[in-house]
Design an enzyme around this catalytic site. Structure first.
Site, short mmCIF file in Angstrom:
data_model
loop_
_atom_site.label_atom_id
_atom_site.label_comp_id
_atom_site.label_asym_id
_atom_site.label_seq_id
_atom_site.Cartn_x
_atom_site.Cartn_y
_atom_site.Cartn_z
N GLY A 67 0.82 -1.21 0.00
CA GLY A 67 0.00 0.00 0.00
C GLY A 67 0.85 1.26 0.00
N ASP A 68 1.97 1.21 0.70
CA ASP A 68 2.89 2.35 0.72
C ASP A 68 3.54 2.54 -0.65
OD1 ASP A 68 2.33 2.36 3.48
OD2 ASP A 68 3.98 0.97 3.86
#
Length: 313
Positions: free
Chosen positions: A254-255
């Site tokens: 997600g990062d």
């Protein structure tokens, strides 16, 4: 320039196990330790992609020194505020296709240390075009701290990409200054709105993104895991589907998605290409053993296999 903000960094420790045995000893010789926290995962991926990035936030103690040294080894620019208390550890146990995490709450940041950090970020914002704000707040920081950072970025006309949840997210959404992008996953969106969503009822999910709570936010990207994403850009909606891959380490994907979006934004990409690049970075991260890293060639290959379809309403 892209500035990444990490207000609760950690040493991310990953333990891959064939199986996790409870109430007994588990052994592994494949430990990886990474300068982590969501914002530093974003930082490394932007760096891997060739972006001009500076990492900021707070670091303390022996753990903070380790994190700073790891960033130095990677050639990543940094401008952290030193704090008295020790930065934290975050443990991920990868077992039987599952990911079990043990997350320390981390240090308490004093009011004096907060003031010093705000002076640092104010100077950085004068040079920044894009700011990413990721993860949780360290203890001692007020709930509206991210709202203060968003307001400061607005003053300098920098785009804010925000990836947080809970009270920190609500505080920003209810504030006067809005981020350019938010990226909740489906579970976080459900918690935020107090509503359950089904992927078979996409129209209900689209309607949820049009609620007054999100007014003024140019981009909303909702991660759907293996199902890709649904995104809203101004009044346009997009459905993003991604190829199946063999996952090595999903931590930080997600990062990496935020990193891909930030880098693409810095390169002036179109809406569709921003979504493709962000998803491609997330997929590429999941294929790396080390958290928060991508192979640019792998990102480029995935870019061409991602489908972005505009949804007609």
């Amino acid at each position: 320039m892209i500035v990444t903000v990490t207000m609760n960094p950690s040493i991310d420790i990953s333990y891959p196990l064939s199986s996790l045995a409870i109430d007994t000893v588990n052994r592994t010789d494949q430990v990886t330790k990474t300068a982590g926290g969501k914002g530093l995962n974003v930082t490394r991926v932007i760096h891997d992609l060739g972006g001009d990035v500076v990492a900021t936030g707070v670091l303390g103690g022996f753990h903070g020194a380790y994190i700073s040294e790891e960033l130095n080894k990677a050639g990543i620019k940094q401008a952290f505020t030193s704090i008295k208390e020790e930065s934290r550890d975050s443990i991920a146990i990868l077992h039987e296709g599952n990911q079990t995490e043990i997350l320390e709450s981390g240090p308490t940041v004093s009011s004096e240390e907060q003031t010093t950090f705000l002076e640092t970020i104010t100077a950085l914002l004068q040079q920044a075009d894009i700011v990413t704000i990721s993860g949780s707040l360290a203890k001692g920081l007020p709930t509206d701290f991210y709202q203060k950072l968003v307001q400061a970025a607005h003053t300098e006309k920098a785009h804010v990409l925000l990836d947080t949840s809970g009270e920190s997210l609500i505080s920003v959404l209810e504030g006067t200054a809005k981020p350019f992008l938010i990226k909740p996953n489906l579970e976080e969106l459900e918690a935020l709105l107090g509503q359950r969503f089904s992927l078979s009822e996409m129209e209900t999910l689209q309607n949820a993104l049009s609620q007054p709570l999100f007014e003024g936010i140019e981009w909303i990207v909702v991660s759907l895991g293996k199902a890709g994403a649904i995104a809203k850009h101004q009044e346009a909606y997009y459905r993003v589907t991604i190829p199946e891959i063999k996952v090595v380490n999903p931590v930080g994907s997600g990062d990496a998605t935020i990193a891909g979006f930030a880098y693409g934004l810095s390169q002036g990409k179109t809406s569709e290409d921003l979504l493709k690049l962000s998803m491609a970075a997330g997929i590429a991260n999941a294929q790396e053993k080390q958290t928060g890293h991508v192979d640019p060639a792998n990102v480029a290959a995935h870019f061409n296999n991602i489908n972005v379809k505009k949804i007609e309403r």
